[in-house]
Design a protein around this motif. Structure first.
Motif, PDB file in Angstrom:
ATOM      1  N   LEU A  35       0.830  -1.202   0.000  1.00 53.11           N
ATOM      2  CA  LEU A  35       0.000   0.000   0.000  1.00 53.11           C
ATOM      3  C   LEU A  35       0.868   1.257   0.000  1.00 53.11           C
ATOM      4  O   LEU A  35       0.608   2.201  -0.762  1.00 53.11           O
ATOM      5  N   ASP A  36       1.910   1.272   0.813  1.00 47.71           N
ATOM      6  CA  ASP A  36       2.820   2.421   0.823  1.00 47.71           C
ATOM      7  C   ASP A  36       3.458   2.632  -0.549  1.00 47.71           C
ATOM      8  O   ASP A  36       3.561   3.762  -1.030  1.00 47.71           O
ATOM      9  N   ASN A  37       3.894   1.527  -1.179  1.00 47.40           N
ATOM     10  CA  ASN A  37       4.472   1.628  -2.525  1.00 47.40           C
ATOM     11  C   ASN A  37       3.459   2.195  -3.508  1.00 47.40           C
ATOM     12  O   ASN A  37       3.790   3.064  -4.325  1.00 47.40           O
ATOM     13  N   ALA A  38       2.234   1.697  -3.447  1.00 50.66           N
ATOM     14  CA  ALA A  38       1.196   2.168  -4.367  1.00 50.66           C
ATOM     15  C   ALA A  38       0.920   3.653  -4.170  1.00 50.66           C
ATOM     16  O   ALA A  38       0.817   4.408  -5.136  1.00 50.66           O
ATOM     17  N   VAL A  39       0.810   4.072  -2.922  1.00 50.24           N
ATOM     18  CA  VAL A  39       0.549   5.483  -2.633  1.00 50.24           C
ATOM     19  C   VAL A  39       1.713   6.350  -3.105  1.00 50.24           C
ATOM     20  O   VAL A  39       1.516   7.401  -3.711  1.00 50.24           O
ATOM     21  N   GLU A  40       2.940   5.879  -2.875  1.00 52.98           N
ATOM     22  CA  GLU A  40       4.116   6.644  -3.274  1.00 52.98           C
ATOM     23  C   GLU A  40       4.161   6.857  -4.788  1.00 52.98           C
ATOM     24  O   GLU A  40       4.492   7.941  -5.262  1.00 52.98           O
ATOM     25  N   TYR A  41       3.821   5.825  -5.550  1.00 52.53           N
ATOM     26  CA  TYR A  41       3.941   5.907  -7.011  1.00 52.53           C
ATOM     27  C   TYR A  41       2.649   6.303  -7.714  1.00 52.53           C
ATOM     28  O   TYR A  41       2.660   6.530  -8.913  1.00 52.53           O
ATOM     29  N   ALA A  42       1.557   6.425  -6.988  1.00 49.57           N
ATOM     30  CA  ALA A  42       0.275   6.761  -7.606  1.00 49.57           C
ATOM     31  C   ALA A  42       0.212   8.215  -8.053  1.00 49.57           C
ATOM     32  O   ALA A  42      -0.638   8.578  -8.859  1.00 49.57           O
ATOM     33  N   GLY A  43       1.072   9.038  -7.519  1.00 46.84           N
ATOM     34  CA  GLY A  43       1.082  10.442  -7.924  1.00 46.84           C
ATOM     35  C   GLY A  43      -0.187  11.174  -7.531  1.00 46.84           C
ATOM     36  O   GLY A  43      -0.626  12.067  -8.244  1.00 46.84           O
ATOM     37  N   GLY A  44      -0.787  10.786  -6.421  1.00 47.68           N
ATOM     38  CA  GLY A  44      -1.993  11.449  -5.947  1.00 47.68           C
ATOM     39  C   GLY A  44      -3.258  11.068  -6.679  1.00 47.68           C
ATOM     40  O   GLY A  44      -4.300  11.682  -6.480  1.00 47.68           O
ATOM     41  N   THR A  45      -3.212  10.058  -7.545  1.00 47.85           N
ATOM     42  CA  THR A  45      -4.384   9.697  -8.340  1.00 47.85           C
ATOM     43  C   THR A  45      -5.316   8.708  -7.652  1.00 47.85           C
ATOM     44  O   THR A  45      -6.384   8.441  -8.156  1.00 47.85           O
TER      45      THR A  45
END
Length: 128
Positions: A35-45
């Motif tokens: 989840l942390d990885n996803a949030v970090e790379y999601a770019g706020g989307t």
């Protein structure tokens, strides 16, 4: 959990099953890393977490983002498709932790999709 990484990122959670699964601190840590990885790379989307039942009675915890994806070279090392060498190694400790936890619990770490539209990674766990 992820407020310090990107507090503006919306996380949607959908639970589509009532199937029980053994859940302990290592599984929680693995899901938190993904989840942390996803949030970090999601770019706020935005990020989504979906818990669903597998056809064999197990449970899938899938984390999806709309980030740039996990490079094939990195994924193939974590997945065990390619040997680790000084030049070929994965840099994401979160993926390694998730893989180790999935293996330890008799499950699998799966990259369901990756590309320009984002990435979905899942931990598949056997039913309780």
């Amino acid at each position: 959990l992820t407020a310090s990484v990107a507090p503006e990122t919306e996380v949607r959670i959908d639970v589509e099953t009532e199937t029980p699964v053994s859940y302990d601190e290592p599984i929680e840590s693995a899901v938190a890393e993904l989840l942390d990885n996803a949030v970090e790379y999601a770019g706020g989307t935005g990020v989504s977490v979906t818990v669903s039942e597998l056809s064999d009675g197990g449970v899938r915890i899938a984390i999806a983002d709309q980030g740039p994806g996990i490079p094939d070279a990195e994924w193939s090392v974590v997945a065990g498709d390619r040997e680790i060498t000084q030049l070929q190694h994965a840099s994401g400790l979160g993926l390694w932790l998730a893989k180790w936890v999935a293996d330890r619990h008799g499950g699998d770490l799966e990259r369901l999709s990756t590309g320009a539209d984002g990435t979905t990674v899942a931990i598949d766990l056997p039913g309780a």
